[in-house]
Enzyme design. Sequence first.
Site, mmCIF file in Angstrom:
data_model
loop_
_atom_site.group_PDB
_atom_site.id
_atom_site.type_symbol
_atom_site.label_atom_id
_atom_site.label_comp_id
_atom_site.label_asym_id
_atom_site.label_seq_id
_atom_site.Cartn_x
_atom_site.Cartn_y
_atom_site.Cartn_z
ATOM 1 N N ARG A 27 0.836 -1.218 0.000
ATOM 2 C CA ARG A 27 0.000 0.000 0.000
ATOM 3 C C ARG A 27 0.867 1.263 0.000
ATOM 4 O O ARG A 27 0.941 1.981 -0.985
ATOM 5 C CB ARG A 27 -0.945 -0.048 1.209
ATOM 6 C CG ARG A 27 -2.068 0.970 1.165
ATOM 7 C CD ARG A 27 -1.691 2.356 1.595
ATOM 8 N NE ARG A 27 -1.136 2.411 2.955
ATOM 9 C CZ ARG A 27 -0.586 3.494 3.477
ATOM 10 N NH1 ARG A 27 -0.484 4.607 2.759
ATOM 11 N NH2 ARG A 27 -0.081 3.491 4.705
ATOM 12 N N ASP A 28 1.583 1.501 1.099
ATOM 13 C CA ASP A 28 2.365 2.743 1.198
ATOM 14 C C ASP A 28 3.505 2.718 0.181
ATOM 15 O O ASP A 28 3.866 3.756 -0.392
ATOM 16 C CB ASP A 28 2.924 2.888 2.622
ATOM 17 C CG ASP A 28 3.144 4.331 3.043
ATOM 18 O OD1 ASP A 28 3.203 5.200 2.166
ATOM 19 O OD2 ASP A 28 3.269 4.583 4.248
ATOM 20 N N HIS A 223 4.747 4.586 12.819
ATOM 21 C CA HIS A 223 4.834 4.509 11.355
ATOM 22 C C HIS A 223 5.906 5.510 10.910
ATOM 23 O O HIS A 223 5.643 6.704 10.754
ATOM 24 C CB HIS A 223 3.458 4.869 10.779
ATOM 25 C CG HIS A 223 3.357 4.859 9.292
ATOM 26 N ND1 HIS A 223 2.749 3.824 8.593
ATOM 27 C CD2 HIS A 223 3.743 5.745 8.349
ATOM 28 C CE1 HIS A 223 2.771 4.095 7.296
ATOM 29 N NE2 HIS A 223 3.379 5.262 7.119
ATOM 30 N N HIS A 225 8.836 7.010 8.394
ATOM 31 C CA HIS A 225 9.476 7.092 7.075
ATOM 32 C C HIS A 225 10.938 7.461 7.321
ATOM 33 O O HIS A 225 11.296 8.034 8.355
ATOM 34 C CB HIS A 225 8.764 8.121 6.194
ATOM 35 C CG HIS A 225 7.446 7.617 5.670
ATOM 36 N ND1 HIS A 225 7.277 7.176 4.377
ATOM 37 C CD2 HIS A 225 6.247 7.449 6.279
ATOM 38 C CE1 HIS A 225 6.031 6.777 4.201
ATOM 39 N NE2 HIS A 225 5.369 6.936 5.348
ATOM 40 N N CYS A 256 4.427 9.263 0.146
ATOM 41 C CA CYS A 256 3.033 9.685 -0.001
ATOM 42 C C CYS A 256 2.968 10.622 -1.196
ATOM 43 O O CYS A 256 3.672 11.627 -1.237
ATOM 44 C CB CYS A 256 2.533 10.397 1.250
ATOM 45 S SG CYS A 256 0.855 11.016 1.042
ATOM 46 N N ASN A 265 9.427 4.165 3.567
ATOM 47 C CA ASN A 265 9.168 3.805 4.962
ATOM 48 C C ASN A 265 10.398 3.143 5.564
ATOM 49 O O ASN A 265 11.304 2.690 4.860
ATOM 50 C CB ASN A 265 8.036 2.771 5.013
ATOM 51 C CG ASN A 265 6.689 3.352 4.696
ATOM 52 O OD1 ASN A 265 6.401 3.650 3.545
ATOM 53 N ND2 ASN A 265 5.870 3.528 5.707
HETATM 54 P P1 HMG Z 1 -13.085 14.388 -3.116
HETATM 55 O O1 HMG Z 1 -12.773 14.752 -4.520
HETATM 56 O O2 HMG Z 1 -13.289 15.499 -2.128
HETATM 57 O O3 HMG Z 1 -14.321 13.372 -3.075
HETATM 58 O O4 HMG Z 1 -11.897 13.445 -2.605
HETATM 59 P P2 HMG Z 1 -15.865 13.668 -2.934
HETATM 60 O O5 HMG Z 1 -16.313 13.122 -1.629
HETATM 61 O O6 HMG Z 1 -16.172 15.106 -3.215
HETATM 62 O O7 HMG Z 1 -16.475 12.776 -4.116
HETATM 63 C C1 HMG Z 1 -16.212 13.114 -5.484
HETATM 64 C C2 HMG Z 1 -16.419 11.894 -6.370
HETATM 65 O O8 HMG Z 1 -15.444 10.906 -6.024
HETATM 66 C C3 HMG Z 1 -17.780 11.209 -6.197
HETATM 67 O O9 HMG Z 1 -18.129 10.679 -7.480
HETATM 68 C C4 HMG Z 1 -17.479 10.071 -5.284
HETATM 69 O O10 HMG Z 1 -18.359 8.956 -5.419
HETATM 70 C C5 HMG Z 1 -16.067 9.673 -5.701
HETATM 71 P P3 HMG Z 1 -19.210 11.418 -8.420
HETATM 72 O O11 HMG Z 1 -20.448 11.499 -7.559
HETATM 73 O O12 HMG Z 1 -18.618 12.775 -8.703
HETATM 74 O O13 HMG Z 1 -19.271 10.515 -9.592
HETATM 75 N N1 HMG Z 1 -15.358 9.036 -4.593
HETATM 76 C C6 HMG Z 1 -14.774 7.830 -4.624
HETATM 77 N N2 HMG Z 1 -14.637 6.908 -5.591
HETATM 78 C C7 HMG Z 1 -13.989 5.773 -5.269
HETATM 79 N N3 HMG Z 1 -13.490 5.509 -4.041
HETATM 80 C C8 HMG Z 1 -13.604 6.405 -3.061
HETATM 81 C C9 HMG Z 1 -14.249 7.633 -3.350
HETATM 82 N N4 HMG Z 1 -14.522 8.716 -2.593
HETATM 83 C C10 HMG Z 1 -15.187 9.567 -3.365
HETATM 84 N N5 HMG Z 1 -13.122 6.140 -1.837
HETATM 85 C C11 HMG Z 1 -11.052 11.724 -1.154
HETATM 86 C C12 HMG Z 1 -11.866 13.013 -1.246
HETATM 87 C C13 HMG Z 1 -10.843 11.451 0.323
HETATM 88 C C14 HMG Z 1 -11.840 10.609 -1.794
HETATM 89 C C15 HMG Z 1 -9.716 11.935 -1.887
HETATM 90 O O14 HMG Z 1 -9.095 13.047 -1.360
HETATM 91 C C16 HMG Z 1 -8.800 10.749 -1.782
HETATM 92 O O15 HMG Z 1 -9.066 9.683 -2.321
HETATM 93 N N6 HMG Z 1 -7.665 10.908 -1.059
HETATM 94 C C17 HMG Z 1 -6.728 9.798 -0.826
HETATM 95 C C18 HMG Z 1 -5.305 10.274 -0.831
HETATM 96 C C19 HMG Z 1 -4.404 9.129 -0.498
HETATM 97 O O16 HMG Z 1 -4.731 7.974 -0.695
HETATM 98 N N7 HMG Z 1 -3.197 9.450 0.031
HETATM 99 C C20 HMG Z 1 -2.218 8.446 0.410
HETATM 100 C C21 HMG Z 1 -2.600 7.679 1.647
HETATM 101 S S1 HMG Z 1 -2.277 8.559 3.159
HETATM 102 C C22 HMG Z 1 -0.619 8.165 3.520
HETATM 103 O O17 HMG Z 1 0.066 7.609 2.709
HETATM 104 C C23 HMG Z 1 -0.095 8.442 4.921
HETATM 105 C C24 HMG Z 1 0.085 7.177 5.773
HETATM 106 O O18 HMG Z 1 0.978 6.263 5.153
HETATM 107 C C25 HMG Z 1 0.601 7.541 7.160
HETATM 108 C C26 HMG Z 1 1.815 8.451 7.147
HETATM 109 O O19 HMG Z 1 2.828 8.125 6.498
HETATM 110 O O20 HMG Z 1 1.742 9.491 7.822
HETATM 111 C C27 HMG Z 1 -1.281 6.451 5.961
HETATM 112 MG MG MG Z 2 3.156 6.428 5.244
#
Ligand code: HMG
Ligand code: MG
Length: 314
Positions: A27-28, A223, A225, A256, A265
């Site tokens: 995933r990450d 967690h 990095h 990320c 990581n």
């Molecule tokens: P948004 O554009 O604000 O979404 O994104 P929305 O709620 O306004 O919805 C817009 C459209 O997207 C809608 O479709 C929804 O159905 C669709 P429409 O009605 O326009 O046809 N939609 C989705 N489709 C599929 N799957 C979904 C989904 N949600 C909405 N889940 C959102 C908001 C949160 C979805 C977006 O910002 C996003 O996906 N962000 C994810 C970013 C990400 O994955 N970052 C990496 C992970 S975090 C990380 O790595 C840190 C970590 O490792 C810890 C650390 O290191 O600190 C965990």
């Molecule tokens: Mg991370």
Amino acid sequence: MTATALPQVVRDPALPERVTIYEVGPRDGLQNEQALVPTATKAEFVRRLVAAGLPIVESTSFVHPKWVPQLADAADLVDVLVADLGDTARDLPVLVPNERGLDRALEKGLRHVAIFGSATETFAQRNLNRSLDEQFAMFEPTVARAREHGLDVRAYVSMCFGDPWEGQVPMQQVVEVGRRLFDLGASQLSLGDTIGVGTAAHVTALLQAFNDAGLPNDSLAMHFHDTYGQALSNAAAALRCGITTFDASAGGLGGCPYAKSATGNLATEDLVWLLTGLGIEHGVDLEALVQTSTWMAGELGRPSPSAVVRALAQ
Ligand code: HMG
Ligand code: MG
């Protein structure tokens, strides 16, 4: 691997006897790759990690496919894993940011999901398209419904040790956000050093602040990095505090896509080497893990940044 390819075991009785490694490589690690990795390769990666003894392998994210195209095949990957590993594949955790993500996980019958919040305003906006406060409104019904369906929920909090846009992050702010995320109904809170800027005493102080706020060590995971080469030293500091769950990524993959200064990581192999030397049980077959990361590095076309992988790979 030769007989010298394991550290001499010198046990420190002050440290925990057993640690759980929460593997985040698929995933990450893969969310940050430039190239799209084929679903079959991802499935092979997960299978090999499970076979190497990793007790928990976070497999993918049910996030918006346009936000993280690298993991747009999440549903297909789960299908392949269930076909290969059977029902146990449904125990592999996945990230879900919102109810739409939860619905997609429920459709596949998954039993473990993870929400991921931000300790800072800027990263909440950049990673979730929400303000710091709005993120809770998104997570609250997600966790509530996940719990109604009997799912286990992990909560991540990012930018616990520093933020690339806001700089230093007050510890009290991190604790408040973490506490709120945990109180939504999570079984564990993972404290993310998303951009790898933390150092050892900062880790100790933040853990103390969480303990003081009523979150004991067994509800916390770390967690790290490794951007500034501090991940292993920080893990050792957290071990000394009594933390027993560590997130790590095979071969040190990771980052990320919404925090450009985030690199890989903590490498699982580097953590396994440390734990083995300290006589701490972890259940992971280091040789199988190194072979997996070496194979994955070949698939990705670049060498692993893990010191242990580089030392042991043949
Ligand atoms: P948004 O554009 O604000 O979404 O994104 P929305 O709620 O306004 O919805 C817009 C459209 O997207 C809608 O479709 C929804 O159905 C669709 P429409 O009605 O326009 O046809 N939609 C989705 N489709 C599929 N799957 C979904 C989904 N949600 C909405 N889940 C959102 C908001 C949160 C979805 C977006 O910002 C996003 O996906 N962000 C994810 C970013 C990400 O994955 N970052 C990496 C992970 S975090 C990380 O790595 C840190 C970590 O490792 C810890 C650390 O290191 O600190 C965990
Ligand atoms: Mg991370």
